[in-house]
Design a protein around this motif. Structure first.
Motif, PDB file in Angstrom:
ATOM      1  N   ILE A  28     -65.560  21.785  50.457  1.00  0.00           N
ATOM      2  CA  ILE A  28     -64.887  21.133  51.591  1.00  0.00           C
ATOM      3  C   ILE A  28     -64.070  22.158  52.370  1.00  0.00           C
ATOM      4  O   ILE A  28     -64.095  22.170  53.614  1.00  0.00           O
ATOM      5  CB  ILE A  28     -64.013  19.959  51.099  1.00  0.00           C
ATOM      6  N   ALA A  29     -63.371  23.042  51.682  1.00  0.00           N
ATOM      7  CA  ALA A  29     -62.584  24.078  52.353  1.00  0.00           C
ATOM      8  C   ALA A  29     -63.486  25.009  53.155  1.00  0.00           C
ATOM      9  O   ALA A  29     -63.157  25.380  54.292  1.00  0.00           O
ATOM     10  CB  ALA A  29     -61.767  24.862  51.331  1.00  0.00           C
ATOM     11  N   ALA A  30     -64.632  25.382  52.592  1.00  0.00           N
ATOM     12  CA  ALA A  30     -65.565  26.250  53.313  1.00  0.00           C
ATOM     13  C   ALA A  30     -66.135  25.542  54.544  1.00  0.00           C
ATOM     14  O   ALA A  30     -66.258  26.143  55.624  1.00  0.00           O
ATOM     15  CB  ALA A  30     -66.698  26.694  52.383  1.00  0.00           C
ATOM     16  N   MET A  31     -66.468  24.272  54.398  1.00  0.00           N
ATOM     17  CA  MET A  31     -66.974  23.495  55.529  1.00  0.00           C
ATOM     18  C   MET A  31     -65.902  23.402  56.613  1.00  0.00           C
ATOM     19  O   MET A  31     -66.195  23.519  57.811  1.00  0.00           O
ATOM     20  CB  MET A  31     -67.413  22.112  55.048  1.00  0.00           C
ATOM     21  N   ALA A  32     -64.661  23.206  56.213  1.00  0.00           N
ATOM     22  CA  ALA A  32     -63.555  23.134  57.179  1.00  0.00           C
ATOM     23  C   ALA A  32     -63.417  24.439  57.947  1.00  0.00           C
ATOM     24  O   ALA A  32     -63.118  24.428  59.155  1.00  0.00           O
ATOM     25  CB  ALA A  32     -62.252  22.801  56.456  1.00  0.00           C
ATOM     26  N   THR A  51     -67.891   3.474  54.188  1.00  0.00           N
ATOM     27  CA  THR A  51     -66.751   3.705  53.348  1.00  0.00           C
ATOM     28  C   THR A  51     -66.917   5.017  52.597  1.00  0.00           C
ATOM     29  O   THR A  51     -65.948   5.605  52.126  1.00  0.00           O
ATOM     30  CB  THR A  51     -66.600   2.528  52.354  1.00  0.00           C
ATOM     31  N   GLY A  52     -68.125   5.511  52.552  1.00  0.00           N
ATOM     32  CA  GLY A  52     -68.416   6.692  51.748  1.00  0.00           C
ATOM     33  C   GLY A  52     -67.688   7.946  52.144  1.00  0.00           C
ATOM     34  O   GLY A  52     -67.349   8.766  51.296  1.00  0.00           O
ATOM     35  N   ALA A  53     -67.413   8.132  53.432  1.00  0.00           N
ATOM     36  CA  ALA A  53     -66.776   9.379  53.880  1.00  0.00           C
ATOM     37  C   ALA A  53     -65.262   9.343  53.775  1.00  0.00           C
ATOM     38  O   ALA A  53     -64.602  10.317  54.125  1.00  0.00           O
ATOM     39  CB  ALA A  53     -67.203   9.704  55.310  1.00  0.00           C
ATOM     40  N   LEU A  54     -64.694   8.261  53.298  1.00  0.00           N
ATOM     41  CA  LEU A  54     -63.237   8.140  53.224  1.00  0.00           C
ATOM     42  C   LEU A  54     -62.609   9.304  52.450  1.00  0.00           C
ATOM     43  O   LEU A  54     -61.666   9.940  52.925  1.00  0.00           O
ATOM     44  CB  LEU A  54     -62.862   6.804  52.579  1.00  0.00           C
ATOM     45  N   ILE A  55     -63.104   9.612  51.278  1.00  0.00           N
ATOM     46  CA  ILE A  55     -62.523  10.683  50.463  1.00  0.00           C
ATOM     47  C   ILE A  55     -62.833  12.058  51.054  1.00  0.00           C
ATOM     48  O   ILE A  55     -61.913  12.857  51.268  1.00  0.00           O
ATOM     49  CB  ILE A  55     -62.954  10.557  48.991  1.00  0.00           C
ATOM     50  N   PRO A  56     -64.094  12.383  51.378  1.00  0.00           N
ATOM     51  CA  PRO A  56     -64.330  13.706  51.962  1.00  0.00           C
ATOM     52  C   PRO A  56     -63.594  13.913  53.290  1.00  0.00           C
ATOM     53  O   PRO A  56     -63.078  14.993  53.550  1.00  0.00           O
ATOM     54  CB  PRO A  56     -65.847  13.783  52.154  1.00  0.00           C
ATOM     55  N   MET A  57     -63.507  12.872  54.110  1.00  0.00           N
ATOM     56  CA  MET A  57     -62.799  12.992  55.388  1.00  0.00           C
ATOM     57  C   MET A  57     -61.320  13.280  55.140  1.00  0.00           C
ATOM     58  O   MET A  57     -60.749  14.166  55.761  1.00  0.00           O
ATOM     59  CB  MET A  57     -62.955  11.695  56.181  1.00  0.00           C
ATOM     60  N   THR A  62     -57.113  17.810  55.811  1.00  0.00           N
ATOM     61  CA  THR A  62     -55.986  18.651  55.407  1.00  0.00           C
ATOM     62  C   THR A  62     -56.257  20.133  55.643  1.00  0.00           C
ATOM     63  O   THR A  62     -55.336  20.938  55.606  1.00  0.00           O
ATOM     64  CB  THR A  62     -55.610  18.428  53.928  1.00  0.00           C
ATOM     65  N   HIS A  63     -57.515  20.487  55.888  1.00  0.00           N
ATOM     66  CA  HIS A  63     -57.891  21.880  56.155  1.00  0.00           C
ATOM     67  C   HIS A  63     -58.111  22.158  57.638  1.00  0.00           C
ATOM     68  O   HIS A  63     -58.353  23.305  58.007  1.00  0.00           O
ATOM     69  CB  HIS A  63     -59.181  22.231  55.403  1.00  0.00           C
ATOM     70  N   ASP A  65     -56.497  22.650  60.805  1.00  0.00           N
ATOM     71  CA  ASP A  65     -55.168  22.898  61.347  1.00  0.00           C
ATOM     72  C   ASP A  65     -55.241  23.157  62.850  1.00  0.00           C
ATOM     73  O   ASP A  65     -54.978  24.273  63.324  1.00  0.00           O
ATOM     74  CB  ASP A  65     -54.525  24.074  60.614  1.00  0.00           C
ATOM     75  N   PHE A  66     -55.653  22.130  63.596  1.00  0.00           N
ATOM     76  CA  PHE A  66     -55.715  22.195  65.049  1.00  0.00           C
ATOM     77  C   PHE A  66     -55.664  20.777  65.594  1.00  0.00           C
ATOM     78  O   PHE A  66     -55.893  19.822  64.853  1.00  0.00           O
ATOM     79  CB  PHE A  66     -56.969  22.947  65.523  1.00  0.00           C
ATOM     80  N   PRO A  67     -55.352  20.604  66.882  1.00  0.00           N
ATOM     81  CA  PRO A  67     -55.246  19.250  67.441  1.00  0.00           C
ATOM     82  C   PRO A  67     -56.577  18.495  67.392  1.00  0.00           C
ATOM     83  O   PRO A  67     -57.618  19.034  67.785  1.00  0.00           O
ATOM     84  CB  PRO A  67     -54.812  19.484  68.888  1.00  0.00           C
ATOM     85  N   LEU A  68     -56.502  17.263  66.909  1.00  0.00           N
ATOM     86  CA  LEU A  68     -57.670  16.393  66.850  1.00  0.00           C
ATOM     87  C   LEU A  68     -57.186  14.955  66.762  1.00  0.00           C
ATOM     88  O   LEU A  68     -56.031  14.697  66.465  1.00  0.00           O
ATOM     89  CB  LEU A  68     -58.571  16.743  65.652  1.00  0.00           C
ATOM     90  N   GLN A  69     -58.071  14.037  67.038  1.00  0.00           N
ATOM     91  CA  GLN A  69     -57.788  12.618  66.841  1.00  0.00           C
ATOM     92  C   GLN A  69     -58.783  12.094  65.817  1.00  0.00           C
ATOM     93  O   GLN A  69     -59.892  12.625  65.692  1.00  0.00           O
ATOM     94  CB  GLN A  69     -57.923  11.841  68.144  1.00  0.00           C
ATOM     95  N   ILE A  70     -58.386  11.038  65.096  1.00  0.00           N
ATOM     96  CA  ILE A  70     -59.294  10.454  64.116  1.00  0.00           C
ATOM     97  C   ILE A  70     -59.517   8.975  64.408  1.00  0.00           C
ATOM     98  O   ILE A  70     -58.682   8.304  65.012  1.00  0.00           O
ATOM     99  CB  ILE A  70     -58.814  10.651  62.663  1.00  0.00           C
ATOM    100  N   ASP A  71     -60.672   8.518  63.995  1.00  0.00           N
ATOM    101  CA  ASP A  71     -61.067   7.128  64.123  1.00  0.00           C
ATOM    102  C   ASP A  71     -62.132   6.906  63.057  1.00  0.00           C
ATOM    103  O   ASP A  71     -62.359   7.779  62.216  1.00  0.00           O
ATOM    104  CB  ASP A  71     -61.613   6.870  65.538  1.00  0.00           C
ATOM    105  N   TYR A  72     -62.783   5.762  63.088  1.00  0.00           N
ATOM    106  CA  TYR A  72     -63.824   5.511  62.100  1.00  0.00           C
ATOM    107  C   TYR A  72     -64.924   4.648  62.713  1.00  0.00           C
ATOM    108  O   TYR A  72     -64.739   4.005  63.743  1.00  0.00           O
ATOM    109  CB  TYR A  72     -63.254   4.833  60.850  1.00  0.00           C
TER     110      TYR A  72
END
Length: 183
Positions: A28-32, A51-57, A62-63, A65-72
């Motif tokens: 996950i850190a490498a993908m980030a 619901t599957g991406a809840l944990i990976p998302m 947390t990795h 570190d730039f401006p973004l918005q989230i939704d689902y």
């Protein structure tokens, strides 16, 4: 077909661990890192495929570190089963996607039917660019031509669970990625 908690526990005990929690976290850190390089300056809208991406998302965010918005979004073909059926939209993004860079985060790229439909819907709504990130990609040739832009790990063509992926609505919380014995 639903199962009991005891049956879920037995599946977990008998499963083959494909990746430990530490290995998944590193992926996950490498993908980030790759996502940051590509999307840092684009003010992306990051969509979690429930619901599957809840944990990976959650871990991925947390990795970043730039401006973004989230939704689902919530679209499914499984509804607690182990094989997919017709696509069912349960929730579409609340934030407008027109003229936005959108990153769709999903748990797994298997055949890609659900993810492909989501990506096509976002493009139809006028997104400027649409990217996809998946925690795991299955190794097989049934992906309907879909390739994820960012992939954390690859898994064999087996039924997998953990880190958000379920087995009959259980085991999403398993602390690694596991393959069901015999599937």
């Amino acid at each position: 077909m639903s199962i009991t908690p005891q049956q879920a526990e037995q599946v977990y005990r008998e499963a083959d661990c494909l990746y430990s929690g530490a290995e998944v976290d590193a992926a996950i850190a490498a993908m980030a890192g790759a996502i940051t390089t590509q999307l840092r300056d684009s003010n992306p809208l990051v969509l979690c495929v429930m619901t599957g991406a809840l944990i990976p998302m959650g871990q991925l965010l947390t990795h970043l570190d730039f401006p973004l918005q989230i939704d689902y979004v919530h679209a499914t073909r499984y509804r607690g089963d182990t094989c997919g059926g017709e696509l069912c939209w349960l929730a579409r993004p609340r934030n407008p996607v027109r003229d936005r860079v959108v990153l769709v985060v999903d748990d797994i790229l298997d055949e890609g039917i659900t993810l492909k439909a989501i990506l096509e819907e976002l493009r139809a709504q006028g997104a400027r660019a649409v990217y996809s990130a998946v925690l795991v990609e299955k190794e097989h040739a049934r992906k309907n031509g879909l390739q994820a832009d960012f992939v954390g790990l690859t898994v064999p063509d087996r039924y997998v669970f953990g880190y958000g992926m379920d087995y009959k609505d259980y085991l999403r919380n398993a602390p690694g990625i596991y393959a069901v014995r015999g599937l």
